[in-house]
Write a protein that holds these residues in place. Structure first.
Motif, PDB file in Angstrom:
ATOM      1  N   PRO A  47      33.846  47.774 -44.222  1.00 61.12           N
ATOM      2  CA  PRO A  47      34.988  46.915 -44.559  1.00 61.12           C
ATOM      3  C   PRO A  47      36.239  47.720 -44.894  1.00 61.12           C
ATOM      4  CG  PRO A  47      32.998  46.122 -45.637  1.00 61.12           C
ATOM      5  CD  PRO A  47      32.663  47.453 -45.033  1.00 61.12           C
ATOM      6  N   GLN A  48      36.071  48.892 -45.508  1.00 61.29           N
ATOM      7  CA  GLN A  48      37.225  49.735 -45.864  1.00 61.29           C
ATOM      8  C   GLN A  48      37.933  50.255 -44.609  1.00 61.29           C
ATOM      9  OE1 GLN A  48      34.130  50.095 -47.036  1.00 61.29           O
ATOM     10  NE2 GLN A  48      34.288  49.630 -49.235  1.00 61.29           N
ATOM     11  N   SER A  49      37.138  50.680 -43.618  1.00 62.57           N
ATOM     12  CA  SER A  49      37.709  51.154 -42.355  1.00 62.57           C
ATOM     13  C   SER A  49      38.411  50.016 -41.622  1.00 62.57           C
ATOM     14  CB  SER A  49      36.613  51.751 -41.467  1.00 62.57           C
ATOM     15  OG  SER A  49      37.125  52.124 -40.207  1.00 62.57           O
ATOM     16  N   LEU A  50      37.805  48.842 -41.648  1.00 55.82           N
ATOM     17  CA  LEU A  50      38.407  47.678 -41.006  1.00 55.82           C
ATOM     18  C   LEU A  50      39.721  47.324 -41.674  1.00 55.82           C
ATOM     19  CD1 LEU A  50      38.451  45.235 -39.119  1.00 55.82           C
ATOM     20  CD2 LEU A  50      36.918  44.054 -40.725  1.00 55.82           C
ATOM     21  N   GLN A  51      39.748  47.304 -43.011  1.00 52.12           N
ATOM     22  CA  GLN A  51      40.971  46.974 -43.734  1.00 52.12           C
ATOM     23  C   GLN A  51      42.074  47.982 -43.418  1.00 52.12           C
ATOM     24  OE1 GLN A  51      41.477  44.089 -46.013  1.00 52.12           O
ATOM     25  NE2 GLN A  51      43.434  44.804 -45.167  1.00 52.12           N
ATOM     26  N   TYR A  52      41.719  49.258 -43.318  1.00 49.04           N
ATOM     27  CA  TYR A  52      42.693  50.303 -42.984  1.00 49.04           C
ATOM     28  C   TYR A  52      43.319  50.030 -41.611  1.00 49.04           C
ATOM     29  CZ  TYR A  52      44.492  54.868 -41.542  1.00 49.04           C
ATOM     30  OH  TYR A  52      45.290  55.882 -41.078  1.00 49.04           O
TER      31      TYR A  52
ATOM     32  N   VAL B  51      43.676  28.454 -35.485  1.00 44.14           N
ATOM     33  CA  VAL B  51      44.281  29.570 -36.210  1.00 44.14           C
ATOM     34  C   VAL B  51      44.538  30.670 -35.177  1.00 44.14           C
ATOM     35  CG1 VAL B  51      43.999  31.284 -38.024  1.00 44.14           C
ATOM     36  CG2 VAL B  51      43.148  28.946 -38.368  1.00 44.14           C
ATOM     37  N   ILE B  52      45.812  30.949 -34.932  1.00 37.87           N
ATOM     38  CA  ILE B  52      46.215  31.785 -33.800  1.00 37.87           C
ATOM     39  C   ILE B  52      46.805  33.103 -34.285  1.00 37.87           C
ATOM     40  CG2 ILE B  52      47.707  31.916 -31.765  1.00 37.87           C
ATOM     41  CD1 ILE B  52      47.669  28.820 -31.759  1.00 37.87           C
ATOM     42  N   PRO B  53      46.163  34.226 -33.971  1.00 37.53           N
ATOM     43  CA  PRO B  53      46.803  35.515 -34.240  1.00 37.53           C
ATOM     44  C   PRO B  53      47.941  35.724 -33.228  1.00 37.53           C
ATOM     45  CG  PRO B  53      44.422  35.736 -33.881  1.00 37.53           C
ATOM     46  CD  PRO B  53      44.822  34.392 -33.410  1.00 37.53           C
ATOM     47  N   VAL B  54      49.126  35.956 -33.727  1.00 36.94           N
ATOM     48  CA  VAL B  54      50.258  36.252 -32.840  1.00 36.94           C
ATOM     49  C   VAL B  54      50.389  37.765 -32.789  1.00 36.94           C
ATOM     50  CG1 VAL B  54      52.721  35.946 -32.422  1.00 36.94           C
ATOM     51  CG2 VAL B  54      51.379  34.075 -33.426  1.00 36.94           C
ATOM     52  N   ILE B  55      50.041  38.349 -31.640  1.00 44.58           N
ATOM     53  CA  ILE B  55      50.030  39.804 -31.517  1.00 44.58           C
ATOM     54  C   ILE B  55      51.078  40.264 -30.511  1.00 44.58           C
ATOM     55  CG2 ILE B  55      47.583  39.886 -32.102  1.00 44.58           C
ATOM     56  CD1 ILE B  55      46.989  40.521 -29.176  1.00 44.58           C
ATOM     57  N   ASP B  56      51.499  41.505 -30.655  1.00 40.96           N
ATOM     58  CA  ASP B  56      52.403  42.127 -29.690  1.00 40.96           C
ATOM     59  C   ASP B  56      51.555  42.684 -28.555  1.00 40.96           C
ATOM     60  OD1 ASP B  56      54.154  43.689 -28.211  1.00 40.96           O
ATOM     61  OD2 ASP B  56      55.254  44.396 -29.974  1.00 40.96           O
ATOM     62  N   ILE B  57      51.447  41.925 -27.478  1.00 38.20           N
ATOM     63  CA  ILE B  57      50.565  42.302 -26.371  1.00 38.20           C
ATOM     64  C   ILE B  57      50.953  43.651 -25.787  1.00 38.20           C
ATOM     65  CG2 ILE B  57      49.664  41.574 -24.125  1.00 38.20           C
ATOM     66  CD1 ILE B  57      50.460  38.705 -24.887  1.00 38.20           C
ATOM     67  N   SER B  58      52.251  43.967 -25.799  1.00 36.87           N
ATOM     68  CA  SER B  58      52.731  45.206 -25.183  1.00 36.87           C
ATOM     69  C   SER B  58      52.174  46.454 -25.868  1.00 36.87           C
ATOM     70  CB  SER B  58      54.255  45.256 -25.201  1.00 36.87           C
ATOM     71  OG  SER B  58      54.747  45.385 -26.523  1.00 36.87           O
ATOM     72  N   LYS B  59      51.698  46.315 -27.101  1.00 37.18           N
ATOM     73  CA  LYS B  59      51.162  47.453 -27.848  1.00 37.18           C
ATOM     74  C   LYS B  59      49.639  47.521 -27.776  1.00 37.18           C
ATOM     75  CE  LYS B  59      55.035  47.451 -31.105  1.00 37.18           C
ATOM     76  NZ  LYS B  59      55.452  47.242 -32.520  1.00 37.18           N
ATOM     77  N   THR B  60      49.043  46.706 -26.923  1.00 34.93           N
ATOM     78  CA  THR B  60      47.589  46.678 -26.783  1.00 34.93           C
ATOM     79  C   THR B  60      47.220  46.817 -25.313  1.00 34.93           C
ATOM     80  OG1 THR B  60      47.244  44.313 -26.344  1.00 34.93           O
ATOM     81  CG2 THR B  60      47.621  44.949 -28.633  1.00 34.93           C
ATOM     82  N   ASP B  61      45.914  46.936 -25.057  1.00 37.95           N
ATOM     83  CA  ASP B  61      45.406  46.929 -23.683  1.00 37.95           C
ATOM     84  C   ASP B  61      44.804  45.573 -23.331  1.00 37.95           C
ATOM     85  OD1 ASP B  61      46.027  49.641 -23.314  1.00 37.95           O
ATOM     86  OD2 ASP B  61      44.186  50.240 -24.341  1.00 37.95           O
ATOM     87  N   ILE B  62      45.050  44.583 -24.176  1.00 32.42           N
ATOM     88  CA  ILE B  62      44.459  43.262 -23.980  1.00 32.42           C
ATOM     89  C   ILE B  62      45.283  42.469 -22.964  1.00 32.42           C
ATOM     90  CG2 ILE B  62      43.938  41.062 -25.143  1.00 32.42           C
ATOM     91  CD1 ILE B  62      43.494  42.757 -27.696  1.00 32.42           C
TER      92      ILE B  62
ATOM     93  N   ILE C 170      38.555  44.667 -32.633  1.00 37.86           N
ATOM     94  CA  ILE C 170      39.020  43.947 -33.823  1.00 37.86           C
ATOM     95  C   ILE C 170      39.976  42.834 -33.397  1.00 37.86           C
ATOM     96  CG2 ILE C 170      40.415  44.104 -35.921  1.00 37.86           C
ATOM     97  CD1 ILE C 170      39.337  47.009 -36.199  1.00 37.86           C
ATOM     98  N   LEU C 171      40.919  43.168 -32.527  1.00 37.17           N
ATOM     99  CA  LEU C 171      41.902  42.174 -32.085  1.00 37.17           C
ATOM    100  C   LEU C 171      41.240  41.048 -31.299  1.00 37.17           C
ATOM    101  CD1 LEU C 171      44.864  44.490 -31.028  1.00 37.17           C
ATOM    102  CD2 LEU C 171      44.751  42.998 -33.036  1.00 37.17           C
TER     103      LEU C 171
ATOM    104  N   GLN D 188      49.380  45.569 -39.007  1.00 35.33           N
ATOM    105  CA  GLN D 188      50.487  44.817 -39.597  1.00 35.33           C
ATOM    106  C   GLN D 188      51.694  45.712 -39.832  1.00 35.33           C
ATOM    107  OE1 GLN D 188      48.196  43.174 -42.859  1.00 35.33           O
ATOM    108  NE2 GLN D 188      47.974  41.209 -41.815  1.00 35.33           N
ATOM    109  N   ALA D 189      51.471  46.963 -40.262  1.00 35.88           N
ATOM    110  CA  ALA D 189      52.583  47.886 -40.480  1.00 35.88           C
ATOM    111  C   ALA D 189      53.307  48.195 -39.183  1.00 35.88           C
ATOM    112  CB  ALA D 189      52.067  49.180 -41.116  1.00 35.88           C
ATOM    113  N   ASN D 190      52.566  48.256 -38.068  1.00 39.69           N
ATOM    114  CA  ASN D 190      53.149  48.551 -36.757  1.00 39.69           C
ATOM    115  C   ASN D 190      53.529  47.290 -35.988  1.00 39.69           C
ATOM    116  OD1 ASN D 190      52.817  51.356 -37.103  1.00 39.69           O
ATOM    117  ND2 ASN D 190      50.710  51.266 -36.368  1.00 39.69           N
ATOM    118  N   ASN D 191      53.427  46.142 -36.670  1.00 41.80           N
ATOM    119  CA  ASN D 191      53.794  44.852 -36.084  1.00 41.80           C
ATOM    120  C   ASN D 191      52.981  44.521 -34.829  1.00 41.80           C
ATOM    121  OD1 ASN D 191      55.369  42.582 -36.677  1.00 41.80           O
ATOM    122  ND2 ASN D 191      56.839  43.066 -35.048  1.00 41.80           N
TER     123      ASN D 191
END
Length: 256
Positions: A31-36, A177-188, A8-9, A42-45
């Motif tokens: 779509p419901q699973s994706l939205q969840y 359009v740039i998603p700003v993500i917390d890389i430290s919380k991912t394996d990306i 997804i990310l 977003q809740a976990n930043n």
């Protein structure tokens, strides 16, 4: 974070305006699973925000990037902040004139340390947008992921025409359009690559780029990969075509 979360990310990094319908179809989830999952991000930043980058040259503003050695950072007077594992900080600067732009870079160097690299692309390249495109850009600033239908209602233009305008602006790297993500919380893995001969490597990176800053020949790209090994493969492939390309592994970034 499981494999679906990661996909997804990376889908959003590949296209910051991907719709829920597109992503859910590509990943084979509802779509419901994706939205969840997006709500959890977003809740976990993990997804901090979606930022709109606009090429400053359409406003006749000069812009450039500079990298600095050391661990000190700055937070003001910049439009991008990119922090790298090599103890390099990379920033986007702007100014009404080239002298003002260079003065901003020099002032930053006095605050945070020696300048390791400076890239100011050709500023006389003519970049123009239509009135409709400019109106679309202004609307996207407040909500980069606004739907085509909502934009159509705001601007009294057909949604299909707005879609073509936006796709053209993105293709020309006038907007991102740039998603700003917390890389430290991912394996990306996220990395920056700079080359004086950017045209040689851009086709090799195109599926993994989420931000490009370039002139006639040189360019800077921020790229993503599923993991470190895949990132290494991409980097080695790029360097096989341009051995002098500079690479920095990113651990944090933001666009303003």
């Amino acid at each position: 974070m499981d494999e679906i979360d990661k996909r997804i990310l990376t889908s959003l990094l590949g296209d910051g305006r991907s719709t829920l319908r597109q992503i859910s179809k590509n990943l084979g989830i509802s779509p419901q699973s994706l939205q969840y999952r997006l709500n959890k991000f977003q809740a976990n930043n993990i997804i901090k925000k979606f930022a709109l980058y606009v090429d400053k040259r359409i406003y006749n503003i000069k812009s450039g990037f500079a990298a600095f050695s050391g661990l000190n950072t700055i937070e003001t007077g910049i439009f991008a902040k990119i922090l790298c594992l090599e103890e390099i900080s990379l920033y986007g600067f702007q100014g009404k004139t080239l002298d003002e732009l260079r003065a901003s870079i020099d002032a930053a160097s006095e605050k945070i340390g020696p300048k390791a690299m400076e890239y100011i692309p050709e500023q006389n390249i003519n970049i123009t947008v239509s009135g409709n495109e400019l109106a679309i850009i202004e609307s996207l600033k407040s909500n980069p992921r606004i739907s085509y239908n909502d934009l159509a209602s705001q601007l009294c233009l057909p949604a299909k025409r707005i879609k073509k305008y936006i796709e053209n602006l993105i293709k020309k790297s006038i907007i991102s359009v740039i998603p700003v993500i917390d890389i430290s919380k991912t394996d990306i893995t996220v990395f920056a690559i700079f080359s004086e001969n950017f045209d040689l490597i851009e086709p090799l990176l195109k599926n993994n780029i989420f931000f490009t800053f370039k002139g006639r020949s040189a360019g800077l790209a921020i790229c993503f990969a599923d993991n470190l090994l895949y990132a290494k493969k991409i980097i080695n492939m790029a360097r096989s075509h341009e051995k002098n390309a500079s690479v920095m592994v990113i651990y944090d970034y933001d666009f303003f």
